[in-house]
Every structure is written in C-alpha cells, then in structure tokens.
Design a protein around this motif. Structure first.
Motif, short mmCIF file in Angstrom:
data_model
loop_
_atom_site.label_atom_id
_atom_site.label_comp_id
_atom_site.label_asym_id
_atom_site.label_seq_id
_atom_site.Cartn_x
_atom_site.Cartn_y
_atom_site.Cartn_z
N ASP A 288 3.52 7.25 -2.15
CA ASP A 288 3.51 6.83 -0.75
C ASP A 288 3.79 5.34 -0.53
O ASP A 288 3.98 4.90 0.60
CB ASP A 288 2.18 7.22 -0.08
N GLY A 289 3.79 4.53 -1.58
CA GLY A 289 4.18 3.14 -1.44
C GLY A 289 3.14 2.22 -0.83
O GLY A 289 3.47 1.10 -0.42
N VAL A 290 1.87 2.64 -0.76
CA VAL A 290 0.81 1.76 -0.24
C VAL A 290 0.59 0.63 -1.26
O VAL A 290 0.56 0.86 -2.46
CB VAL A 290 -0.49 2.55 -0.01
N VAL A 291 0.43 -0.59 -0.76
CA VAL A 291 0.25 -1.75 -1.64
C VAL A 291 -1.03 -1.61 -2.45
O VAL A 291 -2.11 -1.35 -1.90
CB VAL A 291 0.22 -3.05 -0.81
N GLU A 292 -0.93 -1.79 -3.76
CA GLU A 292 -2.07 -1.62 -4.65
C GLU A 292 -2.43 -2.89 -5.41
O GLU A 292 -3.50 -2.97 -6.02
CB GLU A 292 -1.79 -0.50 -5.66
N ALA A 293 -1.57 -3.88 -5.41
CA ALA A 293 -1.88 -5.16 -6.05
C ALA A 293 -0.99 -6.23 -5.47
O ALA A 293 0.18 -5.96 -5.11
CB ALA A 293 -1.70 -5.07 -7.57
N ILE A 294 -1.52 -7.44 -5.35
CA ILE A 294 -0.77 -8.56 -4.78
C ILE A 294 -1.02 -9.81 -5.62
O ILE A 294 -1.96 -9.89 -6.40
CB ILE A 294 -1.17 -8.84 -3.31
N GLN B 213 -6.45 -0.53 9.14
CA GLN B 213 -7.89 -0.34 9.29
C GLN B 213 -8.37 0.96 8.65
O GLN B 213 -9.51 1.05 8.18
CB GLN B 213 -8.28 -0.38 10.77
N ASP B 214 -7.47 1.95 8.62
CA ASP B 214 -7.80 3.22 7.97
C ASP B 214 -6.49 3.87 7.55
O ASP B 214 -5.65 4.20 8.40
CB ASP B 214 -8.57 4.15 8.92
N VAL B 215 -6.31 4.01 6.25
CA VAL B 215 -5.04 4.52 5.74
C VAL B 215 -4.74 5.91 6.29
O VAL B 215 -3.61 6.20 6.72
CB VAL B 215 -5.06 4.55 4.19
N ALA B 216 -5.74 6.79 6.31
CA ALA B 216 -5.50 8.17 6.76
C ALA B 216 -5.06 8.21 8.21
O ALA B 216 -4.24 9.06 8.60
CB ALA B 216 -6.77 9.00 6.56
N ALA C 25 0.43 9.39 4.11
CA ALA C 25 -0.01 8.87 2.81
C ALA C 25 -0.93 9.85 2.11
O ALA C 25 -1.59 10.67 2.75
CB ALA C 25 -0.71 7.53 2.99
N GLN C 26 -0.98 9.77 0.81
CA GLN C 26 -1.93 10.57 0.04
C GLN C 26 -3.34 10.02 0.28
O GLN C 26 -3.51 8.92 0.82
CB GLN C 26 -1.59 10.51 -1.44
N ALA C 27 -4.33 10.78 -0.13
CA ALA C 27 -5.71 10.35 0.05
C ALA C 27 -6.00 9.15 -0.86
O ALA C 27 -5.72 9.18 -2.05
CB ALA C 27 -6.66 11.49 -0.28
#
Length: 321
Positions: A271-277, A203-206, A212-214
């Motif tokens: 940080d490995g946050v998903v950026e494309a699927i 719901q909110d990455v931060a 995680a980075q901003a």
C-alpha cells in the motif's frame, strides 16, 4: 689563563650549547645517550614522549567510555477521580526499548520533562543540559501525536493525542539536533520527527486511506506486514540482501505530508504507507514506524534491526565531545 682555554692543538674552544658530559661513571651522563645530546634536546624528547603517552591514554579512555543514551519518557496523565499514585503525573518507559539499546553495552537514561518555573521544586536544569551531556536520543513509542501539533483538529475525540508530551519531545528533539547528536525515533517517535520539521500525519490510516492494509490489529506486536526500500535508501544499504523484509505494525497513524528535508527510507508493501524516514540535514536523525525492540522476541521471521541500532550508536560515538 689562556692555556686553560685551549685544546691539545692549542686552539680555543668554540662557543656553543652545553653538551651532556660523556662520563662513564660517577653520576655523569649514561652511555646510552645519543652523541651530542644536550639537556634541551633530551628534555624535548622526554616531553614529546609524555605527550604521546597522554594522548594514547586519552584515546583509550575516549573509546572505552560507555555511551550514554537518553530515552524520552512516556507520560501517564491522571484521570479524573484517580487516587493514590494514579492521581500523579507519571513518567516511564517500556522496558523492551531500554533493553534493546542496552544490548550493545551502553547506558540508558530516561529523560524526564523539566519545569524551570515549578513552584514545588524549581530547577535551572533544562533539556539542553541533557542534550549536552548525553550522546544520543531515542524517542520511544506511545500515545498519538496531537493533530493540534501539526495545525489540524482531531477528527475524533479519541484521536486528540498527547499535546503535553508533544511539546516536551519537540524541544528535546531540537536540542539534540542542534547539539549535533543522533536521534532515533520509534513509532510515535518517527511521526514526531516528521511533524517537527513541518510535516503532517494521517490521523487514522483505516479512515484516511481506506484502501490500505491493516496497520494496527488486536494481535498488537504479533501483527506484521512487508516493507520495501526505495532507491537510494540508507536503510536499503544496511540490508542489501533484504528485498521485502517483514516488520511488526502497531500504529493507526502514519506520515502523510513529508516535513522539510525529510526523505522516505521505507514503505509498507503493497500500500505504500511511509514506514521509515530520515532527516537529511543532520548526521543521523531517523524514524522507524515499526518497533524493532519487539522483533527478536517474535522470532527470526522479522527483520533484525541491529544494523540500525549500530549505525545510531556509531553516530553517537563519532559526534560526542
């Protein structure tokens, strides 16, 4: 008389198909006809020639017909006390997404919500009609996906998202997938594709990923970070010379649990946050967490995503009726 039916040798003519008379003048068959031609063989060749010409013309028309791409609508909901136009539901698109798609010489149509049971202007048109007559769909960015859409409660009131838009876009997405048409999701559209197939979101990455980075900043589309492509990524194959390209970052939500048959195409680095699927059970259903339509305006340092657009449009050309 018998003499009338005999040749010079006195033998009778043998029965057979009628031959085109070999007359040199006076309305008979032309000299350029093949020896032994009959009216039937000549008619057959004429019909085959006409059929080839028709096929060639249809093929040229098929390739030349401009693609028609639908873009889902952003929705403005009137606030309490609003007057004038702001007291109405508004549907709109951000011009950059339309201009990005049109840069490849295709037509763009915003797909409005439909209400078949409306009291003011009832209609039999459904979103299925748009999926049938358009060649592809772009799900543009905008408001948060509502946590209630993936069976969660908002952690904060401001993260409640736009449930009405979720319902509309989920139906639109599934209609295009069912019709075999390609879909490209941008930012919110990427998240919606994941949710559509049973996935969830941060719901909110931060808040949910404090290390995680901003991923969102007051600089808006000037904010950026690097991404990497996992092994086997189709995006990685589109950009074979890009090991750590840079994209913009304008999202505070992100893909959490992957939906069924969803593969990760890119992740933010480090940080490995998903950026494309990508949804692997369709010819082309892909989501990008960044906004490729803003890239060229911010210079050559950002990844030129024209190959993604071209792959989407090729799928639209190949899968249309």
């Amino acid at each position: 008389m018998a003499e009338d039916n005999a040749d010079d040798n006195g033998s009778a003519d043998k029965a057979g198909p009628p031959r085109v008379p070999d007359r040199r003048a006076g309305g008979g068959a032309s000299r350029y006809l093949r020896p032994g031609d009959t009216p039937w063989s000549l008619a057959g060749r004429v019909l085959r020639s006409r059929w080839r010409a028709l096929g060639d013309r249809l093929g040229r028309d098929f390739m030349r017909r401009t693609l028609r791409i639908g873009v889902s609508a952003r929705i403005y909901h009137p606030e309490p006390g609003a007057v004038g136009l702001r007291s109405k539901n508004l549907q709109y698109l951000e011009e950059s997404i339309a201009q990005w798609v049109m840069s490849r010489d295709v037509l763009v149509f915003m797909v409005p919500t439909v209400n078949t049971s409306g009291l003011l202007h009832p209609s039999n048109i459904t979103l299925r009609h748009y999926a049938r007559h358009l060649d592809g769909l772009v799900l543009q960015g905008g408001a948060d996906v509502s946590p209630t859409t993936y069976a969660e409660s908002p952690s904060r009131p401001e993260w409640s998202g736009d449930r009405a838009r979720d319902v509309y876009e989920l139906e639109l997405l599934h209609e295009f997938v069912e019709a075999g048409k390609p879909v490209l999701g941008i930012c919110r559209g990427c998240q919606l594709i994941n949710v559509a197939f049973g996935g969830t979101l941060y719901q909110d990455v931060a808040t949910d990923l404090p290390g995680a980075q901003a991923h969102v900043h007051e600089d808006y589309d000037a904010h950026r970070h690097a991404i990497v492509f996992p092994p086997g990524s189709s995006l990685g194959k589109m950009f074979p010379d890009q090991r750590r390209p840079t994209v913009n970052s304008i999202h505070h939500q992100a893909v959490k649990d992957l939906g069924r048959d969803i593969l990760v195409e890119a992740m933010s680095d480090p940080d490995g946050v998903v950026e494309a699927i990508r949804y692997q059970r369709a010819p082309f259903v892909m989501g990008l967490q960044w906004h490729p339509e803003f890239h060229r305006a911010k210079g050559t340092a950002l990844l030129d995503c024209t190959p993604v657009l071209d792959a989407f449009l090729r799928a639209a050309r190949e899968t249309r009726l």
